[in-house]
Design an enzyme around this catalytic site. Sequence first.
Site, PDB file in Angstrom:
ATOM      1  N   ASP A   1      10.914 -19.161   2.482  1.00 19.94           N
ATOM      2  CA  ASP A   1      10.045 -20.507   2.813  1.00 19.94           C
ATOM      3  C   ASP A   1       9.270 -21.052   1.747  1.00 19.94           C
ATOM      4  O   ASP A   1       9.004 -22.317   1.776  1.00 19.94           O
ATOM      5  CB  ASP A   1       8.563 -19.604   3.919  1.00 19.94           C
ATOM      6  CG  ASP A   1       9.280 -19.721   5.290  1.00 19.94           C
ATOM      7  OD1 ASP A   1      10.454 -20.041   5.614  1.00 19.94           O
ATOM      8  OD2 ASP A   1       8.456 -19.413   6.248  1.00 19.94           O
TER       9      ASP A   1
ATOM     10  N   TYR B   1      13.086 -13.638  25.585  1.00 21.10           N
ATOM     11  CA  TYR B   1      14.356 -12.589  25.517  1.00 21.10           C
ATOM     12  C   TYR B   1      13.713 -11.185  25.468  1.00 21.10           C
ATOM     13  O   TYR B   1      12.632 -10.937  24.797  1.00 21.10           O
ATOM     14  CB  TYR B   1      15.011 -13.050  24.040  1.00 21.10           C
ATOM     15  CG  TYR B   1      14.576 -12.970  22.997  1.00 21.10           C
ATOM     16  CD1 TYR B   1      13.968 -12.143  22.079  1.00 21.10           C
ATOM     17  CD2 TYR B   1      14.251 -14.419  22.385  1.00 21.10           C
ATOM     18  CE1 TYR B   1      13.371 -12.142  20.814  1.00 21.10           C
ATOM     19  CE2 TYR B   1      13.682 -14.700  21.235  1.00 21.10           C
ATOM     20  CZ  TYR B   1      13.247 -13.601  20.312  1.00 21.10           C
ATOM     21  OH  TYR B   1      12.658 -13.770  19.127  1.00 21.10           O
TER      22      TYR B   1
HETATM   23  P1  FAD Z   1       6.992 -14.680   4.547  1.00 22.46           P
HETATM   24  O1  FAD Z   1       7.348 -14.064   5.556  1.00 22.46           O
HETATM   25  O2  FAD Z   1       5.551 -15.901   4.693  1.00 22.46           O
HETATM   26  O3  FAD Z   1       6.544 -13.976   3.399  1.00 22.46           O
HETATM   27  C1  FAD Z   1       5.771 -14.153   1.994  1.00 22.46           C
HETATM   28  C2  FAD Z   1       5.097 -12.868   1.429  1.00 22.46           C
HETATM   29  O4  FAD Z   1       4.577 -13.126   0.394  1.00 22.46           O
HETATM   30  C3  FAD Z   1       4.021 -12.397   2.630  1.00 22.46           C
HETATM   31  O5  FAD Z   1       4.387 -10.982   2.550  1.00 22.46           O
HETATM   32  C4  FAD Z   1       2.757 -12.536   1.789  1.00 22.46           C
HETATM   33  O6  FAD Z   1       1.789 -11.802   1.964  1.00 22.46           O
HETATM   34  C5  FAD Z   1       3.123 -12.660   0.311  1.00 22.46           C
HETATM   35  N1  FAD Z   1       2.627 -13.365  -0.595  1.00 22.46           N
HETATM   36  C6  FAD Z   1       2.171 -14.674  -0.489  1.00 22.46           C
HETATM   37  N2  FAD Z   1       1.444 -15.080  -1.428  1.00 22.46           N
HETATM   38  C7  FAD Z   1       1.319 -14.237  -2.404  1.00 22.46           C
HETATM   39  C8  FAD Z   1       0.707 -14.089  -3.653  1.00 22.46           C
HETATM   40  N3  FAD Z   1       0.185 -15.401  -4.170  1.00 22.46           N
HETATM   41  N4  FAD Z   1       0.814 -13.000  -4.153  1.00 22.46           N
HETATM   42  C9  FAD Z   1       1.802 -12.016  -3.928  1.00 22.46           C
HETATM   43  N5  FAD Z   1       2.276 -12.055  -2.555  1.00 22.46           N
HETATM   44  C10 FAD Z   1       2.185 -13.276  -1.813  1.00 22.46           C
HETATM   45  N6  FAD Z   1      13.522 -17.217  11.491  1.00 22.46           N
HETATM   46  C11 FAD Z   1      14.522 -16.715  11.947  1.00 22.46           C
HETATM   47  O7  FAD Z   1      15.371 -16.585  11.258  1.00 22.46           O
HETATM   48  N7  FAD Z   1      14.704 -16.667  13.417  1.00 22.46           N
HETATM   49  C12 FAD Z   1      13.866 -16.784  14.264  1.00 22.46           C
HETATM   50  O8  FAD Z   1      14.076 -16.521  15.309  1.00 22.46           O
HETATM   51  C13 FAD Z   1      12.498 -17.252  13.913  1.00 22.46           C
HETATM   52  N8  FAD Z   1      11.419 -17.520  14.613  1.00 22.46           N
HETATM   53  C14 FAD Z   1      10.329 -18.001  14.291  1.00 22.46           C
HETATM   54  C15 FAD Z   1       9.245 -18.196  15.235  1.00 22.46           C
HETATM   55  C16 FAD Z   1       7.869 -18.691  14.964  1.00 22.46           C
HETATM   56  C17 FAD Z   1       7.138 -18.867  15.958  1.00 22.46           C
HETATM   57  C18 FAD Z   1       7.796 -18.792  13.520  1.00 22.46           C
HETATM   58  C19 FAD Z   1       6.474 -19.341  12.983  1.00 22.46           C
HETATM   59  C20 FAD Z   1       8.748 -18.661  12.393  1.00 22.46           C
HETATM   60  C21 FAD Z   1      10.146 -18.279  12.981  1.00 22.46           C
HETATM   61  N9  FAD Z   1      11.190 -18.185  11.925  1.00 22.46           N
HETATM   62  C22 FAD Z   1      12.354 -17.667  12.408  1.00 22.46           C
HETATM   63  C23 FAD Z   1      11.017 -18.220  10.543  1.00 22.46           C
HETATM   64  C24 FAD Z   1      10.638 -16.998   9.768  1.00 22.46           C
HETATM   65  O9  FAD Z   1       9.514 -16.287  10.237  1.00 22.46           O
HETATM   66  C25 FAD Z   1      10.249 -17.317   8.261  1.00 22.46           C
HETATM   67  O10 FAD Z   1      11.057 -18.335   7.857  1.00 22.46           O
HETATM   68  C26 FAD Z   1      10.516 -16.156   7.498  1.00 22.46           C
HETATM   69  O11 FAD Z   1       9.472 -15.087   7.787  1.00 22.46           O
HETATM   70  C27 FAD Z   1      10.069 -16.449   5.667  1.00 22.46           C
HETATM   71  O12 FAD Z   1      10.257 -15.274   5.162  1.00 22.46           O
HETATM   72  P2  FAD Z   1       9.585 -15.298   3.668  1.00 22.46           P
HETATM   73  O13 FAD Z   1       9.764 -14.188   3.239  1.00 22.46           O
HETATM   74  O14 FAD Z   1      10.448 -16.354   2.757  1.00 22.46           O
HETATM   75  O15 FAD Z   1       8.006 -15.698   3.834  1.00 22.46           O
END
Ligand code: FAD
Length: 430
Positions: A297, A220
């Site tokens: 996540d 896209y």
């Molecule tokens: P994360 O983005 O993993 O953020 C976690 C944060 O915590 C990070 O900044 C990390 O540095 C920090 N952290 C980790 N451990 C510690 C610690 N011990 N102390 C302090 N900080 C810490 N989702 C969609 O909605 N649409 C899509 O089109 C889509 N496409 C995707 C394509 C691919 C190839 C992949 C792999 C994923 C895709 N996703 C999509 C899923 C999406 O990327 C994730 O579900 C989302 O980014 C999760 O966000 P989060 O903030 O929960 O976790």
Amino acid sequence: PPTEGRPDVIIVGGGIGGLSTAFALAREGLRIRVLERAPEFGEVGAGLQIAPNCTRILDEYGLLDEAKELGVVPENMVMRDALDSRELIRLDLGDLERRYGFPYMVIHRSDLHAIFLRACRKAGVDLVTDQTVVDYENLGNTAGGARITLADGRTEEAPLVIAADGLRSVARQKLVGDDVVSSDYVAYRAAVPIDAVRDNGIAEKDVTVYVGPRCHFVQYALRGGDMFNQVAVFQSPKALAGQEDWGTPDELDAAFEGTCETVGKGIPLMWRDRWWQMMDRDPIDTWIHGRIALLGDAAHPPLQYMAQGAIMAIEDGWVLSRHVARLRAGAAAGSAVDWDAALAAYEAVRVEHCRRILTTARAWGELWHLDGTERLQRNAIMRGIDPAEYAFTDWVYGPTALFPDEEPPMFRPVPLASARIEEDEAAVSD
Ligand code: FAD
């Protein structure tokens, strides 16, 4: 201004889940501190699809116009067979927007992350980098709140600690102790200038997913149409053989041999210095442990086939903040947030919704990657779906439920064996 003294909520992790939740709770007048491990706030990767269940929330936050300016609102979502490139299903995203009231759009993940970062700064969220959280602990009864320990030994406390620390969550490890589940699939990404792909037979205005045996390919446009995003996903033979170093570029090339021309032309453009081994976790029922809450996540990492991972994280924060607002509206002015009630309400509705997305994403992956007769049966069923029925999108793209009884029934697909394969197709079977 940065928070003075003890915050109301500590959020561990400044990804899309952590920052969007920080913003949602700051809007309710709470003092929020975000602790991020990395030296800077940011996102790696390329595009992100955001469906109406997310753009509805962005609109409520006053952030949708900015997202639309930075992203792209495509015209159609099209699924094609990766071998013969035949169209299997087409969703008109204009119709979809009319149905749900909000657009289906795509955006660079660093742009969406930056939107939330700016919004957090404006809302006075205390954003701290270089903070690695290594431990979590509840303080006596829930009213005492919870404490986190940082890598340098310092501790911080708040009435609520939200762990939004992603797939490899330290909090999840400590509180649940389950393992990540490898899918043996790996993703390659690329975002390239649109001019690099114009002659590849692409559909610039669409989100196109090519589904093939043990592989799929997504395309896209991004950034107002100037860039083009590609994701190539395939099953790694090395992973199946139990090798450590799996998903390497040689496997990428082999996995897409024999795919149609447009996919074949896209593969050489994939970034080859980095790839993402696709992992999820089994759904769990308990996200709340005293005053430590899992979110994003950390609570429910999916395989990305429903494109709902980041969206679920954004929904989590929205749901929690709506319950905070609801409980405060019914409480005496100036009283503390009833976190036990807010967290119970959050868990009551989100666990089941996210379980459905996680299990459907796994099933969706299996369906996309079928081979032989099953592939043809899948294609016949897909072509028979009337997109205007919306039965398979309502439960995902409709308004995010705040209470379990608002959760719509789940879509159940018809069994593969019921498919009638057309004769001309059987002839081109691989
Ligand atoms: P994360 O983005 O993993 O953020 C976690 C944060 O915590 C990070 O900044 C990390 O540095 C920090 N952290 C980790 N451990 C510690 C610690 N011990 N102390 C302090 N900080 C810490 N989702 C969609 O909605 N649409 C899509 O089109 C889509 N496409 C995707 C394509 C691919 C190839 C992949 C792999 C994923 C895709 N996703 C999509 C899923 C999406 O990327 C994730 O579900 C989302 O980014 C999760 O966000 P989060 O903030 O929960 O976790």
